[in-house]
Each structure stands twice: as C-alpha cells, then as structure tokens.
Design a protein around this motif. Structure first.
Motif, PDB file in Angstrom:
ATOM      1  N   ASP A  38     -72.364  16.462   9.989  1.00  0.00           N
ATOM      2  CA  ASP A  38     -72.433  15.320   9.062  1.00  0.00           C
ATOM      3  C   ASP A  38     -73.105  15.716   7.751  1.00  0.00           C
ATOM      4  N   ALA A  39     -72.777  16.895   7.263  1.00  0.00           N
ATOM      5  CA  ALA A  39     -73.415  17.426   6.058  1.00  0.00           C
ATOM      6  C   ALA A  39     -72.871  16.774   4.791  1.00  0.00           C
ATOM      7  N   VAL A  40     -73.757  16.667   3.807  1.00  0.00           N
ATOM      8  CA  VAL A  40     -73.377  16.235   2.458  1.00  0.00           C
ATOM      9  C   VAL A  40     -74.046  17.184   1.473  1.00  0.00           C
ATOM     10  N   GLU A  41     -73.414  17.360   0.327  1.00  0.00           N
ATOM     11  CA  GLU A  41     -74.042  18.099  -0.762  1.00  0.00           C
ATOM     12  C   GLU A  41     -74.529  17.083  -1.770  1.00  0.00           C
ATOM     13  N   ARG A  42     -75.797  17.170  -2.130  1.00  0.00           N
ATOM     14  CA  ARG A  42     -76.349  16.284  -3.160  1.00  0.00           C
ATOM     15  C   ARG A  42     -76.249  16.978  -4.497  1.00  0.00           C
ATOM     16  N   ILE A  43     -75.552  16.319  -5.414  1.00  0.00           N
ATOM     17  CA  ILE A  43     -75.395  16.844  -6.769  1.00  0.00           C
ATOM     18  C   ILE A  43     -76.201  15.924  -7.684  1.00  0.00           C
ATOM     19  N   ILE A  44     -77.339  16.415  -8.135  1.00  0.00           N
ATOM     20  CA  ILE A  44     -78.238  15.637  -8.988  1.00  0.00           C
ATOM     21  C   ILE A  44     -77.916  15.957 -10.446  1.00  0.00           C
ATOM     22  N   ARG A  45     -77.563  14.937 -11.189  1.00  0.00           N
ATOM     23  CA  ARG A  45     -77.176  15.111 -12.592  1.00  0.00           C
ATOM     24  C   ARG A  45     -78.408  15.097 -13.514  1.00  0.00           C
ATOM     25  N   PRO A  46     -78.356  15.841 -14.620  1.00  0.00           N
ATOM     26  CA  PRO A  46     -79.432  15.799 -15.614  1.00  0.00           C
ATOM     27  C   PRO A  46     -79.488  14.428 -16.292  1.00  0.00           C
ATOM     28  N   ARG A  47     -80.646  14.079 -16.825  1.00  0.00           N
ATOM     29  CA  ARG A  47     -80.848  12.774 -17.488  1.00  0.00           C
ATOM     30  C   ARG A  47     -79.842  12.511 -18.602  1.00  0.00           C
TER      31      ARG A  47
END
Length: 98
Positions: A38-47
């Motif tokens: 049940d893996a997910v990749e978290r893609i955190i965007r810059p401000r």
C-alpha cells in the motif's frame, strides 16, 4: 536486523535521489532491500509552485537497498491528521556514496 522491529508497521523511506515513500514494511533483508505494501510516494511542492503537493499510489513496491538513505516508523495518528496536499517545502537534494 534492526528493521525487523518495523515489519508490518507503517514506515517512511527517503531515497538517495530525494524521493519519499510511505507504506507498510512487509519484508526486508540484510542488504536493506525493502518491500512496502500500500505504498505511496509523497511529492511535496515548493511554496512558489501553485500546484498542490500530492500522494501518488504505488501499491506493492520494492526499494533496492542501495537507494535507501533513511527508513523510519510513521506516527500514524499524527500522519493521519496532516493534509499532505497543503504541505509545501523545499526539494530534498540528492545524496551519493563517496
């Protein structure tokens, strides 16, 4: 192996190329190869980016040990209270073995 204590628990994995994966650790070995369910990749965007951050579903996911930088337990209660689409942050740099 120290990661055996994390088996069947939710973990986060940071890779040497700066990616972040979250999932349930179902298997690991002495070479640090990891299997996440049940893996997910978290893609955190810059401000400065208008687009929301996102979680991309990966399903059952294998991570080669030579690409793992950090693996740690997730506080599931705290993690569940965070709206990850609203989180912004700087891109993690890559790491290399010297």
């Amino acid at each position: 192996m120290a990661l055996n204590a994390y088996l069947n628990k939710k973990v986060t994995v940071l890779t040497l190329d700066g990616r972040t994966m979250i999932g349930t650790l179902t298997s690991c070995d002495g070479s640090m190869n990891l299997v996440l369910a049940d893996a997910v990749e978290r893609i955190i965007r810059p401000r400065e980016e208008e687009a929301d951050s996102e979680e991309v579903p990966l399903g059952l996911y294998i991570i080669r040990g030579d690409s793992v930088a950090v693996c740690g337990r997730v506080d599931e209660e705290l993690d569940g209270r965070i709206d990850w689409t609203k989180v912004k942050g700087e891109v993690l740099g890559t790491t290399r073995h010297v």
